[in-house]
Design an enzyme around this catalytic site. Structure first.
Site, PDB file in Angstrom:
ATOM      1  N   GLY A 188      10.572  31.607 -14.407  1.00  0.00           N
ATOM      2  CA  GLY A 188      11.662  30.637 -14.336  1.00  0.00           C
ATOM      3  C   GLY A 188      12.529  30.719 -15.581  1.00  0.00           C
ATOM      4  O   GLY A 188      12.055  30.450 -16.685  1.00  0.00           O
ATOM      5  N   GLY A 190      15.071  28.787 -16.291  1.00  0.00           N
ATOM      6  CA  GLY A 190      15.840  27.546 -16.368  1.00  0.00           C
ATOM      7  C   GLY A 190      15.823  27.052 -17.808  1.00  0.00           C
ATOM      8  O   GLY A 190      15.449  27.793 -18.733  1.00  0.00           O
ATOM      9  N   ILE A 192      13.924  24.883 -19.476  1.00  0.00           N
ATOM     10  CA  ILE A 192      12.638  24.837 -20.190  1.00  0.00           C
ATOM     11  C   ILE A 192      12.148  26.252 -20.492  1.00  0.00           C
ATOM     12  O   ILE A 192      11.698  26.546 -21.608  1.00  0.00           O
ATOM     13  CB  ILE A 192      11.605  24.006 -19.385  1.00  0.00           C
ATOM     14  CG1 ILE A 192      12.068  22.539 -19.351  1.00  0.00           C
ATOM     15  CG2 ILE A 192      10.201  24.122 -19.980  1.00  0.00           C
ATOM     16  CD1 ILE A 192      11.192  21.600 -18.539  1.00  0.00           C
ATOM     17  N   VAL A 245       8.336  35.785  -8.460  1.00  0.00           N
ATOM     18  CA  VAL A 245       6.903  35.993  -8.683  1.00  0.00           C
ATOM     19  C   VAL A 245       6.140  35.647  -7.410  1.00  0.00           C
ATOM     20  O   VAL A 245       6.318  34.576  -6.831  1.00  0.00           O
ATOM     21  CB  VAL A 245       6.423  35.137  -9.873  1.00  0.00           C
ATOM     22  CG1 VAL A 245       4.915  35.172  -9.988  1.00  0.00           C
ATOM     23  CG2 VAL A 245       7.077  35.638 -11.155  1.00  0.00           C
ATOM     24  N   ALA A 276       7.315  27.909 -15.567  1.00  0.00           N
ATOM     25  CA  ALA A 276       8.380  26.937 -15.888  1.00  0.00           C
ATOM     26  C   ALA A 276       9.377  26.925 -14.735  1.00  0.00           C
ATOM     27  O   ALA A 276      10.545  27.267 -14.903  1.00  0.00           O
ATOM     28  CB  ALA A 276       9.052  27.316 -17.200  1.00  0.00           C
ATOM     29  N   GLY A 278      10.274  24.339 -12.845  1.00  0.00           N
ATOM     30  CA  GLY A 278      10.866  23.036 -12.554  1.00  0.00           C
ATOM     31  C   GLY A 278       9.840  21.923 -12.579  1.00  0.00           C
ATOM     32  O   GLY A 278       8.658  22.154 -12.855  1.00  0.00           O
ATOM     33  N   HIS A 451      38.714  18.700 -40.979  1.00  0.00           N
ATOM     34  CA  HIS A 451      38.729  20.148 -41.224  1.00  0.00           C
ATOM     35  C   HIS A 451      37.940  20.431 -42.502  1.00  0.00           C
ATOM     36  O   HIS A 451      38.098  19.703 -43.478  1.00  0.00           O
ATOM     37  CB  HIS A 451      40.155  20.644 -41.397  1.00  0.00           C
ATOM     38  CG  HIS A 451      40.216  22.088 -41.798  1.00  0.00           C
ATOM     39  ND1 HIS A 451      40.014  23.103 -40.887  1.00  0.00           N
ATOM     40  CD2 HIS A 451      40.409  22.681 -43.009  1.00  0.00           C
ATOM     41  CE1 HIS A 451      40.108  24.261 -41.523  1.00  0.00           C
ATOM     42  NE2 HIS A 451      40.338  24.039 -42.805  1.00  0.00           N
TER      43      HIS A 451
END
Ligand code: FAD
Ligand code: AMP
Length: 478
Positions: A188, A190, A192, A245, A276, A278, A451
């Site tokens: 995953g 995502g 995480i 996977v 990971a 979700g 600035h």
């Protein structure tokens, strides 16, 4: 029969503890129940966020980023850091001490606001009957006029790669490694997965992220996502898209992962794997059928825009209900519900929930993307400022990234702001405030920014919407 309260909150995560504290501030007698105990059996409020989520991940992200800077970036600016070494045990100790300070802080806040706190597992039955069970005695039945459910979420598990807490872990396990994995597989790509991958890659792991979808960060602005992918790859993260996977096998302390991609079935061997993919709402062991609370097809508690469930006097907030699974979204919902119980009429503005990915560069956005607007047929104009042109960025070696302001083509109202770059997690707050106040791009352009700061990037991107940014080469006179 237990005491009677105006409000009982289930869950002391960010959504629940905000609801409880605000309810108590408003003079409502309030109870907050949570089941999260430490090794000594002491209640650890703060939920996923404080214990195994936002806070520990940021402690490790910051520490690993500093380590990596000391190793490879300091020399350019004239700092010779000899024999920079990593001490994982100390990093983990630091992480635990931050978590402990914050969970104790939440305990003190609950106490000082007069919230009664109870450790135990709550179940909601018929007629708003809340039963709390714990190891320390018989179940207690709580009577409360109003109930706020804030049970949060837990990691999604997949059959293809089942957690064994040794070689195959979830995000909680990946935050607690006591040594740097040599080869780390993350299932995953995502938020995480990317954050955890960054931590361990900076500390020396060879990290491979396997992502089932072909698109990378599909919720983000496509220009930002493209830049992010380029930067992550440059940092050494091996991100494989379109890689689903399908199986795993533990062999002599290593995990062989099978995944399918466009070329067929592939395998990769890792010494640690993080799943990971979700998170899902933690509602299964909370609600008895007789409670009458409805769940949607994915297990989220069904609520309206004010977090009211179908049962009068029962509300639900945070990760367990629709919307972004983010701590700050739950916090605002918790406060809204407490105030509505007291008769006030606040709303949560779901159009201005900031999204952040705390990698380096950081990614942050609020509002709509160009793709969203094209799909819904809204005409827009966009202004982009590249951080390479930022004076402060150059001075602090932070020239990667961009700021994009998207405004309505007719009204000039800001509809979205997208950033990738250093400190984007902090800078996005300026855009959220602007959008909350209904600002136009011109309003931001007419505002004075200090600035030199990175926030000038937002100013310039807003000016660029109408083509008069000062630090971008413009071809047209406007
Ligand atoms: P939770 O925090 O999950 O809390 C729910 C609480 O309810 C828990 O304490 C649980 O013990 C208790 N509970 C559940 N059921 C019962 C019951 N029946 N009886 C008694 N108690 C019960 N979000 C961000 O905004 N920013 C980030 O940077 C971020 N980073 C993250 C990193 C990681 C690794 C992870 C896993 C998550 C991260 N998140 C982040 C998501 C964030 O943690 C969640 O969105 C947030 O914690 C949700 O808050 P909540 O109060 O709804 O639920
Ligand atoms: P997030 O929901 O942001 O935490 O991201 C989780 C990611 O995991 C999503 O992008 C999913 O596409 C991805 N994912 C889910 N199942 C699999 C799988 N079996 N193999 C690879 N990636 C997956």
């Amino acid at each position: 029969m237990g005491e009677k309260y105006d409000v009982a909150v289930v869950g002391a995560g960010p959504a629940g503890y905000h609801a409880a504290i605000r309810a108590a501030q408003l003079g409502l007698s309030t109870l907050c129940i949570d089941q999260w105990l430490d090794d000594q059996g002491v209640l650890q409020p703060g939920g996923t966020c404080l214990n195994v989520g936002c806070i520990p991940s940021k402690a490790l992200l910051d520490a690993s980023h500093k380590y990596q800077q000391a190793q490879s970036e300091f020399s350019t600016i004239g700092i010779k850091a000899k024999s920079v070494a990593m001490d994982i045990a100390q990093m983990q100790k630091h992480k635990r001490s931050v978590v402990a300070s914050l969970t104790q802080g939440v305990s003190s806040l609950l106490k000082s606001n007069g919230v009664a706190v109870m450790a135990g597992h709550a179940t909601l039955g018929a007629d708003k009957q809340l039963t709390v069970s714990s190891d320390s005695g018989s179940p207690v039945v709580i009577q409360a006029e109003n109930i706020i459910l804030a049970p949060g979420s837990r990691p999604i598990e997949i059959d293809a790669c089942q957690r064994d807490d040794q070689c195959i872990v979830d995000s909680t396990g990946a935050l607690a490694f006591d040594e740097v994995p040599r080869r780390l597989g993350i299932i995953g790509a995502g938020v995480i997965g990317l954050e955890l991958g960054s931590v361990w890659s900076r500390l020396g792991s060879e990290v491979v992220l396997l992502e089932a979808m072909d698109a990378f960060l599909p919720g983000a602005d496509s220009q930002v996502a493209k830049e992010a992918l380029k930067q992550y790859k440059r940092q050494g993260l091996d991100i494989r898209l379109g890689a689903k996977v399908v199986g795993s096998q533990n062999e002599d302390g290593e995990v062989v992962i099978s995944y399918e991609d466009a070329e067929g079935l592939q395998t990769e061997t890792f010494d640690r794997v993080v799943v990971a993919v979700g998170r899902r709402p933690q509602t299964t062991d909370l609600l008895e059928d007789a409670s009458g609370i409805s769940l949607d097809e994915r297990g989220f508690i069904k609520v309206d825009e004010h977090c009211q469930t179908g049962i009068p006097g029962v509300f639900a907030v945070g990760d367990a209900v629709r919307g972004a699974m983010l701590a700050h979204k739950g916090m605002e919902e918790g406060v809204m519900v407490a105030e509505r119980i007291k008769g006030k009429k606040p709303q949560v503005n779901y159009d201005t929930v900031p999204m952040v990915i705390y990698t380096h560069p950081e990614i942050a956005w609020v509002g709509k993307t160009e793709d969203d607007l094209s799909k819904e047929g809204t005409e827009f104009k966009a202004g982009v400022f590249p951080m390479a042109a930022s004076g402060r960025g150059m001075a602090s070696q932070e020239t990667v990234g961009l700021v994009k302001v998207i405004a309505d083509a007719v009204s000039d109202r800001v509809l979205g702001v997208h950033m990738i770059g250093a400190h984007a997690s902090e800078l996005i707050a300026e855009a959220v405030i602007a959008m909350e106040f209904g600002a136009s791009a011109e309003d931001i352009g007419l505002t004075m920014f200090a600035h030199p700061t990175l926030s000038e990037g937002l100013h310039e991107a807003a000016l660029a919407v109408s083509g008069h940014a000062i630090h971008i080469a413009n071809r047209k006179r406007r």
